[in-house]
Design a protein around this motif. Structure first.
Motif, PDB file in Angstrom:
ATOM      1  N   THR A   1      84.225  70.368 -35.872  1.00  0.00           N
ATOM      2  CA  THR A   1      85.473  70.814 -36.515  1.00  0.00           C
ATOM      3  C   THR A   1      86.368  70.956 -35.652  1.00  0.00           C
ATOM      4  O   THR A   1      87.635  70.730 -36.007  1.00  0.00           O
ATOM      5  CB  THR A   1      84.976  72.158 -37.241  1.00  0.00           C
ATOM      6  OG1 THR A   1      83.684  72.001 -37.989  1.00  0.00           O
ATOM      7  CG2 THR A   1      86.122  72.816 -37.933  1.00  0.00           C
ATOM      8  N   ASN A   2      86.247  71.238 -34.478  1.00  0.00           N
ATOM      9  CA  ASN A   2      87.510  71.727 -33.656  1.00  0.00           C
ATOM     10  C   ASN A   2      88.056  70.296 -33.375  1.00  0.00           C
ATOM     11  O   ASN A   2      89.246  70.080 -33.173  1.00  0.00           O
ATOM     12  CB  ASN A   2      86.861  72.164 -32.339  1.00  0.00           C
ATOM     13  CG  ASN A   2      86.620  73.706 -32.441  1.00  0.00           C
ATOM     14  OD1 ASN A   2      87.005  74.388 -33.488  1.00  0.00           O
ATOM     15  ND2 ASN A   2      85.569  74.437 -31.555  1.00  0.00           N
TER      16      ASN A   2
ATOM     17  N   GLN B   1      90.157  69.529 -36.228  1.00  0.00           N
ATOM     18  CA  GLN B   1      91.417  70.206 -36.269  1.00  0.00           C
ATOM     19  C   GLN B   1      92.385  69.423 -35.183  1.00  0.00           C
ATOM     20  O   GLN B   1      93.719  69.752 -35.435  1.00  0.00           O
ATOM     21  CB  GLN B   1      91.223  71.687 -36.052  1.00  0.00           C
ATOM     22  CG  GLN B   1      90.479  72.429 -37.328  1.00  0.00           C
ATOM     23  CD  GLN B   1      89.919  73.712 -36.809  1.00  0.00           C
ATOM     24  OE1 GLN B   1      90.067  74.199 -35.686  1.00  0.00           O
ATOM     25  NE2 GLN B   1      89.830  74.487 -37.922  1.00  0.00           N
TER      26      GLN B   1
END
Length: 81
Positions: free
Chosen positions: A5-6, A9
């Protein structure tokens, strides 16, 4: 899972920054009257919000004063008994 997820992003933020950093031709025109209208709307919103905030503050003061007055009247009435 969190690192995935990081990473996504970070990828989206990098892509967005690259798009914003590249120069593009803008075929648009903003006349001076539009800027004056924006300032007038901003000033109207600021003054209107000040009047609204003042009204709310006065209403709260009225409620507090009314409740203090009722407590004082009740305390005097109970002293008479």
């Amino acid at each position: 899972m969190k690192s995935d997820t990081n990473t996504r992003q970070a990828l989206w933020i990098t892509a967005l920054l690259l798009l914003l950093a590249t120069p593009h031709m803008a075929f648009a025109y903003v006349d001076p009257g539009s800027g004056a209208m924006i300032w007038q709307v901003a000033a109207g919103l600021a003054v209107g919000s000040l009047f609204y905030i003042r009204r709310v503050v006065l209403k709260v003061k009225e409620l507090v004063y009314r409740s203090k007055k009722q407590v004082t009247v009740k305390s005097y009435a109970s002293q008479g008994d």
